[in-house]
Design an enzyme around this catalytic site. Structure first.
Site, short mmCIF file in Angstrom:
data_model
loop_
_atom_site.label_atom_id
_atom_site.label_comp_id
_atom_site.label_asym_id
_atom_site.label_seq_id
_atom_site.Cartn_x
_atom_site.Cartn_y
_atom_site.Cartn_z
N GLY A 1 0.85 -1.27 -0.17
CA GLY A 1 -0.20 -0.02 0.25
C GLY A 1 0.75 1.10 0.11
CG ASP A 2 3.48 4.23 1.39
OD1 ASP A 2 4.26 5.01 0.63
OD2 ASP A 2 3.01 4.79 2.45
CG ASP A 3 6.96 5.20 -2.00
OD1 ASP A 3 6.17 5.40 -2.95
OD2 ASP A 3 7.35 6.37 -1.27
#
Length: 270
Positions: A66-68
């Protein structure tokens, strides 16, 4: 943290509430054959974040988070500047993943100790918000330089290149707004993308423009009628579709030290 000769391999990380792998002040780090999974909209579930670390190799990994997927960092504002340890000599290759809210590869926004000598190849990003992201701001100081990214593919990505000099978060009020980051010598070669909404949003800082951004042999199938947005940046391009903004249309110079396609750990440009 503060360790040497680290190997992380043949593991699966599942549903971490925060950054999954975060080497800080480390040397000689090898991360390979790792799978990282988290819900697609879970915030701050970065995959691998080298932070003020050197001689790092990340290869043969898969991430759906859900992120980098990968974010290279080196300290935040006055604290990173005073400690002064850059992230350097980082190799990333054969990494595949998706992140609907973030980027396949990010630089910063905590980069006040500097980021240099980064080589990325065979990065495959799909079903993601951003392909490559750079985040910085006045007050960061530091630098991002000598970055080469090649043989990258993107599919169903909203923005292929997203660079901003106005990412304004700060740890406290003690930062120096006159500490400006220096972003230069970033080369992007042999990149293809399908299902791309916007090719690039590259917005530097008026007092510290992003310099020597080099684009070569890039083809992006873009849906937007305004594929590029640029300000406070200069650079070079060759064989790029759609045609980049005017600030990036100078011919690539013959001097390989300006737009390197590869470099060695000793600083030799190839």
């Amino acid at each position: 943290m503060s360790s040497t000769d680290i190997v992380i391999s043949n593991l699966t990380f599942l549903n971490s509430p925060f950054w999954n792998i975060h080497p800080v002040y480390c040397s000689n780090v090898h991360i390979h054959n790792v799978t990282i999974l988290a819900p697609s909209h879970s915030p701050n579930t970065d995959g691998i974040d080298p932070d003020s670390s050197n001689d790092v190799c990340i290869e043969d990994c898969y991430m759906s988070i859900g992120d980098d997927l990968i974010s290279i960092k080196s300290g935040w504002d006055q604290y990173g500047i005073s400690f002064g340890r850059p992230s350097s000599n980082i190799i990333i290759r054969r990494v595949t993943g998706e992140t609907p809210t973030s980027a396949g590869l990010a630089f910063g926004s905590e980069m006040s100790g500097g980021i240099t000598d980064v080589h990325v190849e065979n990065l495959h990003v799909y079903n993601s918000r951003l392909g490559i992201r750079l985040k910085t701001a006045p007050g960061r100081g530091g630098f991002v330089k000598n970055v080469v990214i090649s043989n990258m593919t993107m599919k169903n990505v909203q923005i292929a290149f997203d660079f901003t000099g106005s990412y304004g978060d700060h740890p406290d009020d003690g930062y120096d707004p006159s500490a400006l980051p220096d972003v230069y010598k970033l080369s992007f070669n042999d990149i293809v993308g399908d299902g791309i909404m916007i090719a690039g949003s590259i917005e530097g800082i008026q007092e510290a423009p992003f310099r020597a951004i080099c684009l070569s042999n890039i083809y992006l199938n873009v849906t937007s009628e305004s594929p590029w947005n640029c300000s406070n940046v200069n650079g070079f391009s060759e064989s790029v579709y759609p045609q980049p903004c005017a600030e990036l249309q100078s011919p690539i110079p013959n001097d390989s030290s300006v737009c390197p396609s590869y470099f060695t750990s000793s600083g030799e440009y190839l």
